[in-house]
Enzyme design. Structure first.
Site, PDB file in Angstrom:
ATOM      1  N   ASP A 150      32.605   5.686   0.111  1.00  0.00           N
ATOM      2  CA  ASP A 150      31.804   4.542  -0.338  1.00  0.00           C
ATOM      3  C   ASP A 150      31.800   4.517  -1.866  1.00  0.00           C
ATOM      4  OD1 ASP A 150      31.076   4.285   2.277  1.00  0.00           O
ATOM      5  OD2 ASP A 150      29.002   4.974   2.024  1.00  0.00           O
ATOM      6  N   ILE A 151      31.904   3.302  -2.421  1.00  0.00           N
ATOM      7  CA  ILE A 151      31.899   3.182  -3.891  1.00  0.00           C
ATOM      8  C   ILE A 151      30.595   3.750  -4.453  1.00  0.00           C
ATOM      9  CG2 ILE A 151      31.805   1.521  -5.808  1.00  0.00           C
ATOM     10  CD1 ILE A 151      33.621  -0.290  -4.124  1.00  0.00           C
ATOM     11  N   CYS A 384      -3.516   3.307  11.656  1.00  0.00           N
ATOM     12  CA  CYS A 384      -3.482   2.444  10.469  1.00  0.00           C
ATOM     13  C   CYS A 384      -3.766   0.994  10.868  1.00  0.00           C
ATOM     14  CB  CYS A 384      -2.180   2.622   9.703  1.00  0.00           C
ATOM     15  SG  CYS A 384      -2.433   2.271   7.953  1.00  0.00           S
ATOM     16  N   HIS A 510      -2.073   8.336   8.837  1.00  0.00           N
ATOM     17  CA  HIS A 510      -0.883   8.462   9.693  1.00  0.00           C
ATOM     18  C   HIS A 510      -0.725   9.901  10.188  1.00  0.00           C
ATOM     19  CE1 HIS A 510       0.975   4.495   8.990  1.00  0.00           C
ATOM     20  NE2 HIS A 510       0.281   4.556   7.863  1.00  0.00           N
ATOM     21  N   GLU A 512       0.955  11.008  12.597  1.00  0.00           N
ATOM     22  CA  GLU A 512       2.326  11.304  13.071  1.00  0.00           C
ATOM     23  C   GLU A 512       3.161  12.001  11.999  1.00  0.00           C
ATOM     24  OE1 GLU A 512       1.096   8.374  12.308  1.00  0.00           O
ATOM     25  OE2 GLU A 512       2.578   7.016  11.426  1.00  0.00           O
TER      26      GLU A 512
HETATM   27  N1  GLN Z   1      -1.180  -3.526   6.602  1.00  0.00           N
HETATM   28  C1  GLN Z   1      -2.259  -2.609   6.625  1.00  0.00           C
HETATM   29  C2  GLN Z   1      -2.725  -2.215   5.229  1.00  0.00           C
HETATM   30  O1  GLN Z   1      -1.986  -2.323   4.284  1.00  0.00           O
HETATM   31  C3  GLN Z   1      -1.906  -1.371   7.442  1.00  0.00           C
HETATM   32  C4  GLN Z   1      -0.785  -0.569   6.887  1.00  0.00           C
HETATM   33  C5  GLN Z   1      -0.181   0.394   7.869  1.00  0.00           C
HETATM   34  O2  GLN Z   1      -0.336   0.240   9.086  1.00  0.00           O
HETATM   35  N2  GLN Z   1       0.547   1.376   7.366  1.00  0.00           N
HETATM   36  O3  GLN Z   1      -3.823  -1.764   5.072  1.00  0.00           O
END
Ligand code: GLN
Length: 535
Positions: A150-151, A384, A510, A512
């Site tokens: 790839d360039i 979230c 989050h 996860e």
């Molecule tokens: N859109 C929402 C916010 O900015 C949730 C963001 C997300 O789920 N990571 O607060």
């Protein structure tokens, strides 16, 4: 302290061969042999980081403890190594150019013409060595994104060549990951694409030390010899990487193929201890011998590309194994979920997870899924935007706040139960400006969250601009919503739960991102355990 050794992983023939998994697997073996190892990824695109990329482009954006928005391969590094990464572990062409251009504006190049060689390549080299120079690592593995030829990856290959030249033979090596296609019509595995790919590397001054060959069929001795001879590597440096049923088998397959031994010999490092990988093997055994099964619906709008929810699907694998349960995840498109079809579409699931996301598209389907899970007492996990959806749904349908919404979706809502954070109101730039990275959270005793974590003080990673609006706290609490996780500094609500429900948890962060093979995330483990009870 030993001198830091550098291993580079390049890819040839096609993309998507799994450089990240090979790099993470090798790192796992070196770690198990007693070497402090880290992995970094250099991506040849011009975005300064993947934070502004649509999930359809590159899959999930992975967030580190220090708040860097990074490539999803860093998630694999953490899940395999069980050690956090940081901003320094992911560099893009955009970031390199940004630094060079800022230096130029400050006059740091003393009137010189600023060029790809040496200025860009010097900056790449400097960044390639940052983690090595901290003295914290014996071995730094660098994955070069893209495919050789790839360039856009040329400056990276050149910087790598210079670094290897500088470090000397036994201090740096190159692993080239390549594909050996099987031609069904000829009934043969073909080595030519690999030979060409190695030739491209040679033209750039790089002789790979080790070939890792992705293949559907076993490589016989004859093919291995042919590859070794024509690609100029030692016989034992042709490593077979056969397709496997799970990425978590790759470290053991690489151990069997002696990838780690060949690497250590070339770097003139001793094997400190033989890798046992007890915990890893135990995890794999549980994963491959489940005693029960649950079906989980993940409701989101990026379902066409499962990589958009990579960390969530991996967290299900970890928590499933921990519960000795086969977790079958089905992605449900939130855009097409309606009050009319929800009962049919979500029938037969023992758990519903409403996924993170941005913008109004698909939000109504998420609210529908929350309502369905709440009313039918199906274990619910909101992450979230999923948590924000659970607050909106509860406000509308339980607390009587008709028309309640997040101001992200409806700026004119009469009840902005989710609203832009104060510090976000002045921000105009999109890149790197969300609430990002690790924040502390205090849990309420006796809550589902506290039971899952088994402690009251936690820290989790965030990525959002909007928050639970405290102005509605009392009204929502009086209607039965519990706020069970609070940021000790800002007092922001980070976790919500509802009573009279077997398991209903929404989290603003989050979880996860912190689930690993050796530490499956406690909320995922508890969610699966609750789903198993519904059977
Ligand atoms: N859109 C929402 C916010 O900015 C949730 C963001 C997300 O789920 N990571 O607060």
């Amino acid at each position: 302290m030993v001198k830091t050794k550098y291993i580079f992983v390049t890819g040839g023939v096609t993309s998507s061969l799994g450089k990240g998994i090979i790099a993470a697997s090798l790192a796992k073996l070196l770690q198990a042999r007693g070497y402090k190892t880290t992995i970094q990824k250099f991506d040849p695109y011009i975005n300064v980081d993947p934070g502004t990329l649509n999930p359809y482009e590159h899959g999930e954006c992975y967030v580190t403890e220090d708040g860097a928005e990074t490539d999803l391969d860093l998630g694999h590094y953490e899940r395999f190594l069980n050690v956090p990464t940081s901003q320094a572990n992911n560099v893009t062409t955009g970031r390199i150019y940004q630094t060079v251009i800022e230096n130029e504006r400050r006059g740091e190049y003393l009137g010189k013409t600023v060029q790809v060689i040496p200025h860009i390549t010097d900056e790449i080299r400097r960044r390639m060595c940052i983690l090595g120079e901290t003295g914290e690592f014996d071995i730094v593995i660098t994955e070069i994104g893209g495919t050789v030829g790839d360039i856009e990856s040329l400056p990276y290959i050149e910087s790598m060549r210079q670094l290897i030249w500088h470090e000397g033979e036994s201090n740096a090596l190159v692993i080239h990951l390549t594909l050996i296609p099987y031609l069904a019509a000829a009934g043969e595995l073909k080595t030519k694409p690999t030979q060409h790919s190695v030739k491209s590397l040679l033209e750039l001054g790089i002789q790979p030390d080790i070939l890792v060959c992705r293949t559907e069929k076993p490589l016989n001795t004859e093919i291995k010899r042919k590859l070794a001879l024509f690609c100029n590597v030692q016989d034992n440096a042709v490593i077979e990487a056969r397709d496997l049923s799970t990425i978590y088998e790759v470290p053991l397959a690489m151990l069997k193929e002696k990838l780690d031994k060949v690497v250590l010999a070339k770097l003139k490092l001793k094997s400190i201890v033989e890798p046992q990988l007890y915990q890893w093997r135990d995890f794999l055994f549980r994963l491959e011998h489940p005693k029960s099964e649950v079906r989980i619906a993940v409701v989101g709008k990026y379902v066409e590309l499962p990589d958009a929810y990579k960390s969530i699907s991996e967290a299900f694998i970890h928590s499933g194994a921990s519960n000795e349960c086969d977790v079958q995840v089905k992605y449900i498109h939130s855009e097409y979920l309606t009050d009319e079809n929800v009962a049919q579409k979500l029938k037969g699931f023992q758990g519903i997870l409403v996924a993170p996301g941005f913008g109004p598209r698909g939000i109504d389907g998420k609210l529908t899924a929350v309502k369905f899970a709440r009313e039918n007492k199906i274990p619910f996990f909101g992450i979230c935007l999923g948590m924000q959806s659970s607050v909106i749904e509860f406000a509308r349908n339980v607390a009587g706040l008709t028309g309640a919404h997040s101001s992200e979706m409806d700026p004119n809502t009469p009840y902005p139960v989710i609203d832009l954070m104060e510090e976000q109101k002045k921000i105009t730039n999109y890149g790197g400006t969300m609430r990002l990275g690790a924040y502390d959270c205090e849990l309420e005793k006796g809550s589902l969250a506290a039971k899952a974590y088994g402690k009251l003080k936690i820290s989790e990673r965030h990525r959002h601009r909007y928050e639970f609006n405290d102005a509605y706290k009392n009204q929502l609490q009086e209607a039965g919503m519990r706020i069970t996780g609070i940021n000790p500094k800002t007092k922001l609500a980070e976790i919500v739960e509802i009573a009279n429900h077997p398991w209903f948890v929404g989290v603003q962060f989050h979880p996860e991102l912190k689930s690993t093979v050796e530490n499956p995330h406690p909320l995922f483990v508890a969610f699966i355990a609750a789903a198993m009870k519904l059977n």
